[in-house]
Design a protein around this motif. Structure first.
Motif, short mmCIF file in Angstrom:
data_model
loop_
_atom_site.label_atom_id
_atom_site.label_comp_id
_atom_site.label_asym_id
_atom_site.label_seq_id
_atom_site.Cartn_x
_atom_site.Cartn_y
_atom_site.Cartn_z
N UNK A 144 0.84 -1.19 0.00
CA UNK A 144 0.00 0.00 0.00
C UNK A 144 0.88 1.24 0.00
N UNK A 145 0.41 2.27 -0.69
CA UNK A 145 1.11 3.56 -0.70
C UNK A 145 0.33 4.51 0.18
N UNK A 146 1.06 5.18 1.09
CA UNK A 146 0.44 6.10 2.04
C UNK A 146 0.95 7.50 1.84
N UNK A 147 0.11 8.47 2.23
CA UNK A 147 0.51 9.88 2.23
C UNK A 147 0.32 10.41 3.64
N UNK A 148 1.16 11.39 4.01
CA UNK A 148 1.15 11.91 5.37
C UNK A 148 0.88 13.41 5.45
N UNK A 149 0.77 14.07 4.31
CA UNK A 149 0.62 15.52 4.32
C UNK A 149 1.95 16.21 4.59
N UNK A 150 3.05 15.48 4.48
CA UNK A 150 4.39 16.01 4.72
C UNK A 150 5.28 15.80 3.50
N UNK A 151 4.68 15.65 2.34
CA UNK A 151 5.43 15.28 1.15
C UNK A 151 6.00 16.46 0.37
N UNK A 152 5.63 17.67 0.71
CA UNK A 152 6.10 18.85 -0.03
C UNK A 152 6.91 19.72 0.92
N UNK A 153 8.14 20.06 0.52
CA UNK A 153 9.03 20.80 1.41
C UNK A 153 9.71 21.94 0.66
N UNK A 154 9.67 23.13 1.26
CA UNK A 154 10.39 24.28 0.71
C UNK A 154 11.87 24.11 1.01
N UNK A 155 12.69 24.16 -0.02
CA UNK A 155 14.12 23.93 0.15
C UNK A 155 14.84 25.28 0.28
N UNK A 156 15.43 25.56 1.45
CA UNK A 156 16.20 26.80 1.60
C UNK A 156 17.42 26.81 0.68
N UNK A 157 17.96 28.00 0.44
CA UNK A 157 19.07 28.17 -0.50
C UNK A 157 20.27 27.31 -0.14
N UNK A 158 20.66 27.26 1.16
CA UNK A 158 21.85 26.49 1.53
C UNK A 158 21.67 24.99 1.31
N UNK A 159 20.45 24.49 1.51
CA UNK A 159 20.18 23.07 1.25
C UNK A 159 20.15 22.82 -0.25
N UNK A 160 19.62 23.76 -1.01
CA UNK A 160 19.53 23.61 -2.46
C UNK A 160 20.92 23.46 -3.07
N UNK A 161 21.91 24.20 -2.53
CA UNK A 161 23.27 24.10 -3.05
C UNK A 161 23.87 22.71 -2.80
#
Length: 195
Positions: A144-161
């Motif tokens: 089964x595939x589950x969703x938690x409402x935590x699947x979308x995350x804004x990536x800050x600039x330092x993490x993006x690098x």
């Protein structure tokens, strides 16, 4: 010249019309609406703070994140290792269906939390276990595939690098005693080496 007097039905219709609200009444109504919106915003902020303050922190791993997604958006879609679970973890009497709410019992193993059971209703837990609420996205014969409402995350600039290759992430999630969950921190893990 005298204007014709209104007939009886016209007089009755005019009598049933409501007069316009007095100005102070309209102002009170507007203040009440603004106050209700302000209370809602404060309640959302307080719930987020309380989740972080009183919630237990669980560490979840994601499957590798494709950094090409970040070229078009500041958000990344997270696919947790607990998003796809084997069917033998299901503890309900009837099979789950799409969009059904479920409760996933998480247990720490080697520093990261893993799913040990999935229930249709909130279960009792043992020491060290945490319950995370989710929803059924899809079901198959053996998984089964589950969703938690935590699947979308804004990536800050330092993490993006740091996300130059497909890399897994370690996500810190605060889970409140009343079931609300939110992402509190995201760490970039070393990229997986091709075999």
């Amino acid at each position: 010249m005298n204007a014709p007097s209104p007939s009886a039905p016209e007089r009755g219709a005019a009598a049933t019309r409501h007069p316009p609200l007095p100005k102070p009444h309209r102002q009170r109504w507007l203040l009440w609406l603004v106050g209700a919106q302000l209370l809602f915003v404060l309640a959302v902020a307080a719930a987020g703070y309380a989740t972080g303050r009183f919630g237990s922190v669980v560490l979840l791993r994601t499957t590798p994140v494709d950094p090409r997604d970040l070229r078009f958006s500041d958000y990344v879609e997270l696919n947790y290792t607990i998003s796809l679970l084997p069917g033998h973890l299901w503890k309900g009497s009837t099979l789950p269906r799409r969009k059904d709410p479920v409760y996933i019992v998480l247990e720490p193993r080697a520093g990261v939390f893993e799913a040990v059971a999935v229930y249709p209703e909130r279960p009792e837990t043992a020491q060290g276990q945490t319950v995370l609420r989710g929803w059924v996205a899809d079901t198959w014969r053996r998984s089964m595939r589950l969703r938690y409402g935590l699947e979308r995350y804004y990536v800050p600039e330092e993490t993006r690098r740091k996300l130059r290759r497909q890399q897994p992430l370690q996500v810190h999630i605060s889970v409140a005693p009343w079931g609300q969950a939110r992402i509190s921190q995201v760490e970039v893990l070393p990229a997986l080496r091709p075999r």
